[in-house]
Design an enzyme around this catalytic site. Structure first.
Site, PDB file in Angstrom:
ATOM      1  N   GLU A   1      11.580  14.583  25.318  1.00  0.00           N
ATOM      2  CA  GLU A   1      11.890  15.473  24.199  1.00  0.00           C
ATOM      3  C   GLU A   1      11.878  16.891  24.761  1.00  0.00           C
ATOM      4  O   GLU A   1      10.919  17.300  25.410  1.00  0.00           O
ATOM      5  CB  GLU A   1      10.864  15.352  23.067  1.00  0.00           C
ATOM      6  CG  GLU A   1      11.346  16.083  21.831  1.00  0.00           C
ATOM      7  CD  GLU A   1      10.241  16.502  20.862  1.00  0.00           C
ATOM      8  OE1 GLU A   1      10.564  16.824  19.704  1.00  0.00           O
ATOM      9  OE2 GLU A   1       9.068  16.529  21.250  1.00  0.00           O
TER      10      GLU A   1
ATOM     11  N   HIS B   1      13.181  12.137  12.607  1.00  0.00           N
ATOM     12  CA  HIS B   1      12.102  12.350  11.647  1.00  0.00           C
ATOM     13  C   HIS B   1      11.686  13.821  11.531  1.00  0.00           C
ATOM     14  O   HIS B   1      10.871  14.154  10.678  1.00  0.00           O
ATOM     15  CB  HIS B   1      10.896  11.512  12.067  1.00  0.00           C
ATOM     16  CG  HIS B   1      10.348  11.969  13.387  1.00  0.00           C
ATOM     17  ND1 HIS B   1      11.039  11.829  14.561  1.00  0.00           N
ATOM     18  CD2 HIS B   1       9.205  12.610  13.696  1.00  0.00           C
ATOM     19  CE1 HIS B   1      10.345  12.351  15.540  1.00  0.00           C
ATOM     20  NE2 HIS B   1       9.221  12.830  15.058  1.00  0.00           N
ATOM     21  N   ASP B   2      12.212  14.676  12.412  1.00  0.00           N
ATOM     22  CA  ASP B   2      11.901  16.115  12.325  1.00  0.00           C
ATOM     23  C   ASP B   2      13.043  16.910  11.713  1.00  0.00           C
ATOM     24  O   ASP B   2      12.975  18.135  11.615  1.00  0.00           O
ATOM     25  CB  ASP B   2      11.630  16.681  13.730  1.00  0.00           C
ATOM     26  CG  ASP B   2      10.347  16.144  14.331  1.00  0.00           C
ATOM     27  OD1 ASP B   2       9.434  15.781  13.568  1.00  0.00           O
ATOM     28  OD2 ASP B   2      10.245  16.090  15.573  1.00  0.00           O
TER      29      ASP B   2
ATOM     30  N   ASP C   1       6.985  12.836  23.775  1.00  0.00           N
ATOM     31  CA  ASP C   1       6.844  13.936  22.830  1.00  0.00           C
ATOM     32  C   ASP C   1       6.556  15.254  23.557  1.00  0.00           C
ATOM     33  O   ASP C   1       5.667  15.306  24.412  1.00  0.00           O
ATOM     34  CB  ASP C   1       5.658  13.594  21.907  1.00  0.00           C
ATOM     35  CG  ASP C   1       5.571  14.505  20.710  1.00  0.00           C
ATOM     36  OD1 ASP C   1       6.528  14.533  19.927  1.00  0.00           O
ATOM     37  OD2 ASP C   1       4.535  15.193  20.556  1.00  0.00           O
TER      38      ASP C   1
ATOM     39  N   ASP D   1       5.037  -0.913   7.384  1.00  0.00           N
ATOM     40  CA  ASP D   1       4.159  -1.549   8.365  1.00  0.00           C
ATOM     41  C   ASP D   1       4.962  -2.380   9.368  1.00  0.00           C
ATOM     42  O   ASP D   1       6.173  -2.557   9.220  1.00  0.00           O
ATOM     43  CB  ASP D   1       3.077  -2.396   7.669  1.00  0.00           C
ATOM     44  CG  ASP D   1       3.648  -3.247   6.538  1.00  0.00           C
ATOM     45  OD1 ASP D   1       4.686  -3.884   6.782  1.00  0.00           O
ATOM     46  OD2 ASP D   1       3.064  -3.254   5.422  1.00  0.00           O
TER      47      ASP D   1
ATOM     48  N   ASP E   1       6.661   5.772  21.408  1.00  0.00           N
ATOM     49  CA  ASP E   1       6.472   7.214  21.476  1.00  0.00           C
ATOM     50  C   ASP E   1       5.253   7.497  22.337  1.00  0.00           C
ATOM     51  O   ASP E   1       4.209   6.858  22.172  1.00  0.00           O
ATOM     52  CB  ASP E   1       6.222   7.762  20.062  1.00  0.00           C
ATOM     53  CG  ASP E   1       6.957   9.054  19.813  1.00  0.00           C
ATOM     54  OD1 ASP E   1       6.734   9.998  20.588  1.00  0.00           O
ATOM     55  OD2 ASP E   1       7.741   9.120  18.854  1.00  0.00           O
TER      56      ASP E   1
ATOM     57  N   ASP F   1       0.822  -1.225   0.000  1.00  0.00           N
ATOM     58  CA  ASP F   1       0.000   0.000   0.000  1.00  0.00           C
ATOM     59  C   ASP F   1       0.852   1.271   0.000  1.00  0.00           C
ATOM     60  O   ASP F   1       0.340   2.381   0.094  1.00  0.00           O
ATOM     61  CB  ASP F   1      -0.991   0.001   1.183  1.00  0.00           C
ATOM     62  CG  ASP F   1      -0.288   0.104   2.526  1.00  0.00           C
ATOM     63  OD1 ASP F   1       0.965   0.025   2.552  1.00  0.00           O
ATOM     64  OD2 ASP F   1      -0.979   0.263   3.553  1.00  0.00           O
TER      65      ASP F   1
END
Ligand code: NOJ
Length: 595
Positions: free
Chosen positions: A295, A368-369, A236, A65, A134, A61
């Site tokens: 974080e 990822h940021d 987070d 995953d 997370d 897709d």
């Protein structure tokens, strides 16, 4: 006679002092002011961060995953890492790729099922790997059932799970909302004629931690995951959970005077924050042998230690943004400008010192940021890409604090450098693009700036497994384009090459694991004013390692002031011999000094 008695007494006292000091030294209690550090598994660990959306897709897709991660567990283990941190995999409508959670105890449909999760956890534990999840509890999704209830009426039992401002009181005082083109952190909701607070996008309403019921819900959810067997949480924007809920007007003067002019500092660390964290520790964390990472949004050098002070019983380690924010041009969205290595060294040294007594930090350059570390802090030109990436890897694995290493960096992936806004997928870059558009700014320049600078999609492109279509990530159309360079920059090719980034990373994790000095060692910055070289020593239990990193594309001289002539070279990203006084472009050397 009198004189002799006095003299003898003095001699006796001196002898007693000398003997008791030697005893203390022998017992290791008075060794040249060793900082107070308790050994812990999470201090000795190397954490590998997986962005599940982009790691490996097994059902075609175009979205990664859990089964994909399971299929790569042997690869992950082979890296020599100890802990995997997974970005959010919970139920989510994906306004912010999972950082908007609609069900904290479910798995996101695109990622699989709870059975997949259980299999993943089992597979990791069987391989001696730990799993950190997370925890996103400053806000939920607006599609969470709590918010759906909360917005229904002013007397709904869930009303106080969020922050509401009745419109009859007038417009609430400004609060910033990231990921919004108008920059506002309040959104008007017609149903109850009120505004709700969202520090991020309007689809991420902020939870009200003042409500003890909400806190209990969160703690029981965390306990539920721990009982499943997870090993920790990365929290987070955790300092944001507490705010001044009277929502006073805050002026620029106040910001400048009390919060270093930074909104994030004002928005964070509100009243009761540390009470909440102590409560969380007591109700949840203290019950397990786990790790908790804060974080550090809105943290400062001054406030950071309180989160992780071992005696306070809150969290375990924190990460800051001062390093990764360095060099951005003010007034532009994460436009990377020039920065001085001297400033870079100062930031990392100061943060290292902050945590050196009874605390613990982390070290990272990519996540990822962030843009890819090689593009932002190294040099992604063909002649320097491999070397500079290895040099940064050396930095991460030889510094103090627990290293957080981002998936894809081990093969030296670089920024996506998209040419069109249509190629991007991230809510943040869209909001910032809109802002420039509304202001009539230079959109072309904006897109150019993102190539070297901050757009988060740069670090989110799918993992490059091999040279086939879509880099072996997916058989379907990937949710975000795969970097074209996957034809030559991929894991499969690097497996075969002993000098690849991938094999270098493996060597470096081994080096860290076999040298506790790199974990617990005292850090000393050398040649501080050197504009090109970052050099330091790590010293622990009679072992002294010297690290020298050339951050420039030219040869650079280094003056460590140490006699490194008889030192043993433990690692060199060029391979072969190393000089102790001159480094080649992006050279990274680790030596053990003869003491
Ligand atoms: C920090 C996360 O790392 C980022 O990806 C997210 O968008 C914000 N917090 C909001 O949750």
């Amino acid at each position: 006679m009198k004189f002799n008695v006095a003299k003898n007494t003095i001699i006796l006292i001196v002898l007693v002092i000398i003997t008791s000091n030697s005893l203390l030294i022998a017992q290791g209690k008075m060794v040249e002011k060793e900082p107070k550090i308790e050994k812990k598994w999470w201090k000795e660990a190397v954490v590998y961060q997986i962005y599940p959306r982009s790691f490996k897709d097994t059902d075609g897709d175009g979205v990664g995953d859990l089964k994909g991660i399971i299929s790569k567990l042997d690869y992950i283990k082979s890296l020599g890492i100890d802990v995997v941190w997974l970005n959010p995999i919970y139920g989510s409508p994906n306004a912010d790729n999972g950082y908007d959670i609609s069900d904290y105890q479910a798995i996101m449909k695109e990622f699989g099922t709870m059975e997949d999760f259980d299999a993943l956890l089992k597979g990791m534990h069987e391989r001696g790997l730990k799993l950190v999840m997370d925890l996103v509890v400053n806000h939920s999704s607006d599609e969470h059932k709590w918010f759906q209830e909360s917005r229904k009426s002013r007397d709904n039992p869930y009303r106080d799970y969020y922050h509401w401002w009745p419109a009859e009181k007038g417009k609430p005082a400004f609060r910033p909302g990231a990921f919004e083109a108008d920059g506002s952190g309040w959104r008007y909701d017609k149903q109850t004629d009120s505004y709700y607070l969202h520090y991020f996008n309007y689809k991420q309403p902020d939870l009200n931690w003042e409500n003890p019921k909400l806190r209990q819900e969160i703690f029981s959810m965390m306990n539920w995951w721990f009982k499943k067997g997870i090993d920790g949480f990365r929290m987070d924007v955790i300092p944001f959970i507490a705010k001044d809920t009277t929502f006073p007007v805050i002026t620029q003067e106040e910001l400048d005077k009390n919060y270093q002019g930074r909104w994030d500092v004002f928005m964070a660390s509100g009243p009761h924050l540390h009470d909440y964290l102590k409560e969380m520790n007591k109700e949840v964390l203290s019950k397990y042998d786990c790790m908790a990472l804060a974080e550090g949004a809105g943290m400062t050098l001054k406030s950071a230690h309180d989160f992780v002070d071992a005696d306070r019983k809150e969290l375990d380690m924190g990460y800051h943004f001062e390093g990764t924010n360095l060099g951005y041009v003010p007034g532009h969205f994460k436009k990377a400008g020039k920065y001085l290595l001297v400033d870079f060294k100062k930031i990392y040294s100061d943060w290292n010192d902050t945590y050196s007594e009874n605390g613990w930090g982390t070290i990272y350059l990519g996540n990822h940021d962030q843009p890819r570390m090689t593009s932002r802090w190294g040099n992604d030109a063909p002649e320097f890409r491999v070397l500079s990436s290895k040099m940064l890897t050396t930095f991460l694995l030889t510094m103090g604090g627990t290293p957080y290493y981002y998936n894809g960096d081990e093969i030296g992936m670089i920024n996506a450098k998209f040419d069109k806004i249509e190629d991007y997928r991230d809510i943040e870059v869209f909001a910032e693009y809109e802002k420039v558009k509304i202001a009539g700014g230079d959109l072309k320049q904006f897109i150019e700036d993102q190539k070297t600078g901050g757009a988060r999609d740069n670090g989110r492109t799918p993992f490059q497994w091999n040279a086939t279509q879509n880099g072996g990530f997916s058989t379907g159309e990937p949710w975000l384009k795969v970097n074209d360079n996957h034809t030559f920059l991929n894991a499969e090719a690097q497996e075969k090459d002993p000098n690849s980034n991938l094999n270098y990373f493996r060597k470096m994790t081994k080096l860290r694991k076999s040298n506790l000095a790199l974990v617990y060692g005292k850090y000393t910055l050398l040649d501080k004013e050197n504009p090109n070289v970052y050099a330091y020593t790590r010293e622990f239990e009679g072992k002294k390692l010297l690290v020298m990193l050339n951050f420039s594309s030219q040869k650079a001289v280094v003056k460590t002031g140490l006699n490194a002539k008889n030192a043993t070279v433990l690692s060199n990203n060029y391979g072969g011999k190393s000089s102790t006084t001159e480094l080649r472009p992006y050279e990274a050397v680790v030596m053990q000094l003869k003491l």
